[in-house]
Design an enzyme around this catalytic site. Sequence first.
Site, PDB file in Angstrom:
ATOM      1  N   CYS A   2      50.614  66.219  83.729  1.00 29.83           N
ATOM      2  CA  CYS A   2      50.843  66.034  82.310  1.00 29.83           C
ATOM      3  C   CYS A   2      49.319  66.424  81.807  1.00 29.83           C
ATOM      4  O   CYS A   2      48.497  65.814  82.457  1.00 29.83           O
ATOM      5  CB  CYS A   2      51.305  64.888  81.972  1.00 29.83           C
ATOM      6  SG  CYS A   2      52.670  64.405  82.223  1.00 29.83           S
ATOM      7  N   ARG A  27      48.643  71.367  84.512  1.00 29.96           N
ATOM      8  CA  ARG A  27      48.636  70.184  84.804  1.00 29.96           C
ATOM      9  C   ARG A  27      50.072  69.707  84.579  1.00 29.96           C
ATOM     10  O   ARG A  27      50.620  68.704  85.121  1.00 29.96           O
ATOM     11  CB  ARG A  27      47.917  69.250  83.957  1.00 29.96           C
ATOM     12  CG  ARG A  27      46.320  69.341  84.131  1.00 29.96           C
ATOM     13  CD  ARG A  27      45.723  68.542  82.943  1.00 29.96           C
ATOM     14  NE  ARG A  27      45.715  67.080  83.552  1.00 29.96           N
ATOM     15  CZ  ARG A  27      45.213  66.408  84.359  1.00 29.96           C
ATOM     16  NH1 ARG A  27      43.924  66.996  84.764  1.00 29.96           N
ATOM     17  NH2 ARG A  27      45.288  65.289  84.321  1.00 29.96           N
ATOM     18  N   TRP A  74      54.726  67.211  82.899  1.00 30.96           N
ATOM     19  CA  TRP A  74      55.245  67.118  84.444  1.00 30.96           C
ATOM     20  C   TRP A  74      56.208  66.087  84.499  1.00 30.96           C
ATOM     21  O   TRP A  74      55.585  64.659  84.854  1.00 30.96           O
ATOM     22  CB  TRP A  74      54.037  67.205  85.458  1.00 30.96           C
ATOM     23  CG  TRP A  74      54.520  67.447  86.851  1.00 30.96           C
ATOM     24  CD1 TRP A  74      54.595  68.485  87.526  1.00 30.96           C
ATOM     25  CD2 TRP A  74      54.822  66.363  88.090  1.00 30.96           C
ATOM     26  NE1 TRP A  74      55.023  68.378  88.803  1.00 30.96           N
ATOM     27  CE2 TRP A  74      55.065  67.141  88.991  1.00 30.96           C
ATOM     28  CE3 TRP A  74      54.860  65.136  87.879  1.00 30.96           C
ATOM     29  CZ2 TRP A  74      55.647  66.546  90.075  1.00 30.96           C
ATOM     30  CZ3 TRP A  74      55.269  64.374  89.039  1.00 30.96           C
ATOM     31  CH2 TRP A  74      55.408  65.188  90.169  1.00 30.96           C
ATOM     32  N   ASN A  98      49.730  60.452  79.725  1.00 32.62           N
ATOM     33  CA  ASN A  98      49.589  60.912  81.179  1.00 32.62           C
ATOM     34  C   ASN A  98      49.625  59.561  82.207  1.00 32.62           C
ATOM     35  O   ASN A  98      48.364  58.824  81.765  1.00 32.62           O
ATOM     36  CB  ASN A  98      48.485  61.792  81.322  1.00 32.62           C
ATOM     37  CG  ASN A  98      48.056  62.248  82.629  1.00 32.62           C
ATOM     38  OD1 ASN A  98      49.057  62.296  83.571  1.00 32.62           O
ATOM     39  ND2 ASN A  98      46.808  62.401  83.013  1.00 32.62           N
ATOM     40  N   GLY A  99      50.319  59.654  82.723  1.00 35.07           N
ATOM     41  CA  GLY A  99      50.499  58.196  83.775  1.00 35.07           C
ATOM     42  C   GLY A  99      51.765  57.715  84.012  1.00 35.07           C
ATOM     43  O   GLY A  99      52.791  58.613  83.684  1.00 35.07           O
ATOM     44  N   GLU A 480      46.707  75.800 105.981  1.00 33.06           N
ATOM     45  CA  GLU A 480      46.254  75.977 104.650  1.00 33.06           C
ATOM     46  C   GLU A 480      47.111  77.482 104.211  1.00 33.06           C
ATOM     47  O   GLU A 480      47.673  77.569 103.171  1.00 33.06           O
ATOM     48  CB  GLU A 480      44.984  76.304 104.586  1.00 33.06           C
ATOM     49  CG  GLU A 480      44.296  76.627 103.149  1.00 33.06           C
ATOM     50  CD  GLU A 480      44.810  75.710 102.208  1.00 33.06           C
ATOM     51  OE1 GLU A 480      45.177  74.887 102.038  1.00 33.06           O
ATOM     52  OE2 GLU A 480      44.697  76.268 100.733  1.00 33.06           O
ATOM     53  N   LYS A 484      50.010  77.643 101.126  1.00 32.02           N
ATOM     54  CA  LYS A 484      49.732  78.770 100.083  1.00 32.02           C
ATOM     55  C   LYS A 484      51.177  79.542  99.916  1.00 32.02           C
ATOM     56  O   LYS A 484      51.350  79.832  98.691  1.00 32.02           O
ATOM     57  CB  LYS A 484      48.825  79.841 100.549  1.00 32.02           C
ATOM     58  CG  LYS A 484      47.115  79.209 100.245  1.00 32.02           C
ATOM     59  CD  LYS A 484      46.807  78.844  98.710  1.00 32.02           C
ATOM     60  CE  LYS A 484      47.230  77.490  98.614  1.00 32.02           C
ATOM     61  NZ  LYS A 484      46.178  76.357  98.702  1.00 32.02           N
ATOM     62  N   GLU A 487      53.954  77.238  98.482  1.00 30.27           N
ATOM     63  CA  GLU A 487      53.773  76.826  97.110  1.00 30.27           C
ATOM     64  C   GLU A 487      54.005  78.019  96.167  1.00 30.27           C
ATOM     65  O   GLU A 487      54.332  77.526  94.868  1.00 30.27           O
ATOM     66  CB  GLU A 487      52.521  75.941  96.968  1.00 30.27           C
ATOM     67  CG  GLU A 487      51.172  76.529  97.130  1.00 30.27           C
ATOM     68  CD  GLU A 487      50.100  75.249  96.728  1.00 30.27           C
ATOM     69  OE1 GLU A 487      49.005  75.709  97.238  1.00 30.27           O
ATOM     70  OE2 GLU A 487      50.624  74.426  96.011  1.00 30.27           O
ATOM     71  N   HIS A 503      56.260  73.601 122.794  1.00 29.77           N
ATOM     72  CA  HIS A 503      56.740  71.961 122.991  1.00 29.77           C
ATOM     73  C   HIS A 503      57.969  72.127 121.883  1.00 29.77           C
ATOM     74  O   HIS A 503      58.408  71.041 121.679  1.00 29.77           O
ATOM     75  CB  HIS A 503      55.481  71.120 122.535  1.00 29.77           C
ATOM     76  CG  HIS A 503      54.712  71.216 123.753  1.00 29.77           C
ATOM     77  ND1 HIS A 503      54.772  70.587 125.292  1.00 29.77           N
ATOM     78  CD2 HIS A 503      53.148  71.522 123.587  1.00 29.77           C
ATOM     79  CE1 HIS A 503      53.731  70.905 125.870  1.00 29.77           C
ATOM     80  NE2 HIS A 503      52.780  71.755 124.863  1.00 29.77           N
ATOM     81  N   LYS A 603      48.794  70.804  88.746  1.00 29.32           N
ATOM     82  CA  LYS A 603      47.372  70.740  89.339  1.00 29.32           C
ATOM     83  C   LYS A 603      46.877  69.937  90.158  1.00 29.32           C
ATOM     84  O   LYS A 603      46.398  69.672  91.158  1.00 29.32           O
ATOM     85  CB  LYS A 603      46.542  71.617  88.291  1.00 29.32           C
ATOM     86  CG  LYS A 603      45.197  71.923  88.874  1.00 29.32           C
ATOM     87  CD  LYS A 603      45.197  73.052  89.722  1.00 29.32           C
ATOM     88  CE  LYS A 603      43.794  73.287  90.688  1.00 29.32           C
ATOM     89  NZ  LYS A 603      43.785  74.266  91.765  1.00 29.32           N
TER      90      LYS A 603
END
Length: 608
Positions: A2, A27, A74, A98-99, A480, A484, A487, A503, A603
């Site tokens: 948010c 965000r 969000w 926001n929270g 990484e 990428k 996402e 394995h 983000k």
Amino acid sequence: MCGIVGYVGFQECPLILLDALKRLEYRGYDSAGIAVVHDKKILFHRAVGKLINLEHHLLKHPLKGTIGIGHTRWATHGKPSELNAHPHVVDDIAVVHNGIIENYVALKQEIQQKGIVFSSQTDTEVIAHLIALFIKEGNRFEDAVRKAISRLKGSFALGIICAQQPHKLIAVRKESPLIIGIGDGEYFIASDAPALLPYTKRVYFMNDGEMAILSPDGMELVDFKGNILPFKTTEIPWTPLLAEKAGYKHFMQKEIFEQPRVITDTFRGRFDPETGEINFEEFDLGQIGDLKKIWIVACGTSYHAGLVGKYMLERLCRLPVEVDLGSEFRYRKPIIDRDMLLILISQSGETADTLAAMREGQKKGVKTLGICNVLGSTLARECDFVIYTHAGPEIGVASTKAFTTQLTVLYLLSLYFAAWLQRLSSSEVKQYLYDLMELSSKIEAALSAAEEIEALAPKYAKFKDFLYLGRGLYYPIALEGALKLKEISYIHAEAYAAGEMKHGPIALIDENMPVVVLAPKGDTYEKIRSNMEEVLSRQGKVIAVTEPDCREIAEKAEDVIKVPEIANPFLKTILYTIPLQLLAYYMAVFKGTDVDQPRNLAKSVTVE
Ligand code: M6R
């Protein structure tokens, strides 16, 4: 998670709020809204989906007002819908938040018992009701806000306006970031600095437990009991241009291509190549004390940087290093000794799990060092020491330049500790520093493979699963690369330490499973070559990432991406990251996904 904005001053603000929200859209982007005070009434618009929907709505039905608040969401409580979008308006009060309000269920029941009906499923609506109720009891606007927040448990950054107080914007912060921008006769609030850059660079970073009452005449800062607090403003060094796409199609693309410059910005001024002396202006070793062990905690991409950091620190300093995910660290009840250093890595400096780990460490009396990109962020302010990565604003949700600048800082830090602990001679340190000076031109060369990598996208974008294999330092790079791809292209991708393949994951390999094999020259080259053979003999399709003269690999792989040669194995990890970023980027572009704002992500993850 948010983004919130607010304005009070002399200008018509709806378009200012919208513009500021656009800079915060990374965000959260499932719904958005704006509220203003006009003729002592709250007027507001909310829309589901991206900001563009709100913008269309605003163009058809313009709002007027010189005070207002805005929000890009969000979702945490309640699905994305117009009713759940912020601002939440109750009587004369409008709130953006926001929270997370942890006790909202109990508060909601208490308010409902008064016969009040809720219109959304959010936790935020209780805040608007509480303030409205305290105003009805005869409290002043600011007192009603203070009384309301004294009832809240959880984290909140709030922007609040009141129809009866058309020149007063209230900002509150507890555990969610909030910045006040200071102009001439006008004030702005925002969750993050990029929103403010076109308007002012003079800011005040709010601390937890502070409330600001902003009007065109000035700013008053108080604690939650109403005691007046002093405050000091800061200049943000970033320019508005840094937060623009500058001709690139996506922020992510721009951020990938900025890496040669921002890596240089990150190491420039921090060492003298002649003497081999490394200097972090932000802290000195004397303050750390006896160093026996290092613990690194981070989330997502920053966690992968931490894993590479472990290899660097252990090899160069011979210090034991543990690496943990923020969300795991504190619940595991880690055994923390005072003679260890806790390193927290975070681009945003606002990731809730990383901050919780920092606080856990501080409770146990351990020294904390933050590696962070955002000036004035919570991590930067609350850690005992901070080293900034000078990556500039990272807007693309998929982290790229933040990662490679974090690796640059970890490399320098490893050399710094190694010199201090006398694990490396000064000539060795100097050699390692010279290597660093070559890095940016090598990254430029790695970036020049962009077109070839783009050409691979049509061939591979149809696959549903990918495997990434790497060994040693390159295992976290494989992790990484897989992150990428997942996402932004929504293709399932898993990374394995190549030696682990037999394995279990080898069972997955067939002609439908492209395998990205990181095959750098060096200690493990022969081993990774054998792993590649194992994949090939099971009809797996190998995309090899390797160096120009590694012919044995190139001849057998289905496709080859060449990375320029560099002898230094630590810096080579940075070079191997570049093609993986590009591969994920071009696959996503080919698939037509929303590269900068991939679905379900935000983000900075400021909630647990
Ligand atoms: O701001 P931080 O570095 O603390 O963020 C941590 C993760 O949320 C972040 O790296 C996330 O995994 C990115 N989307 C990865 O591209």
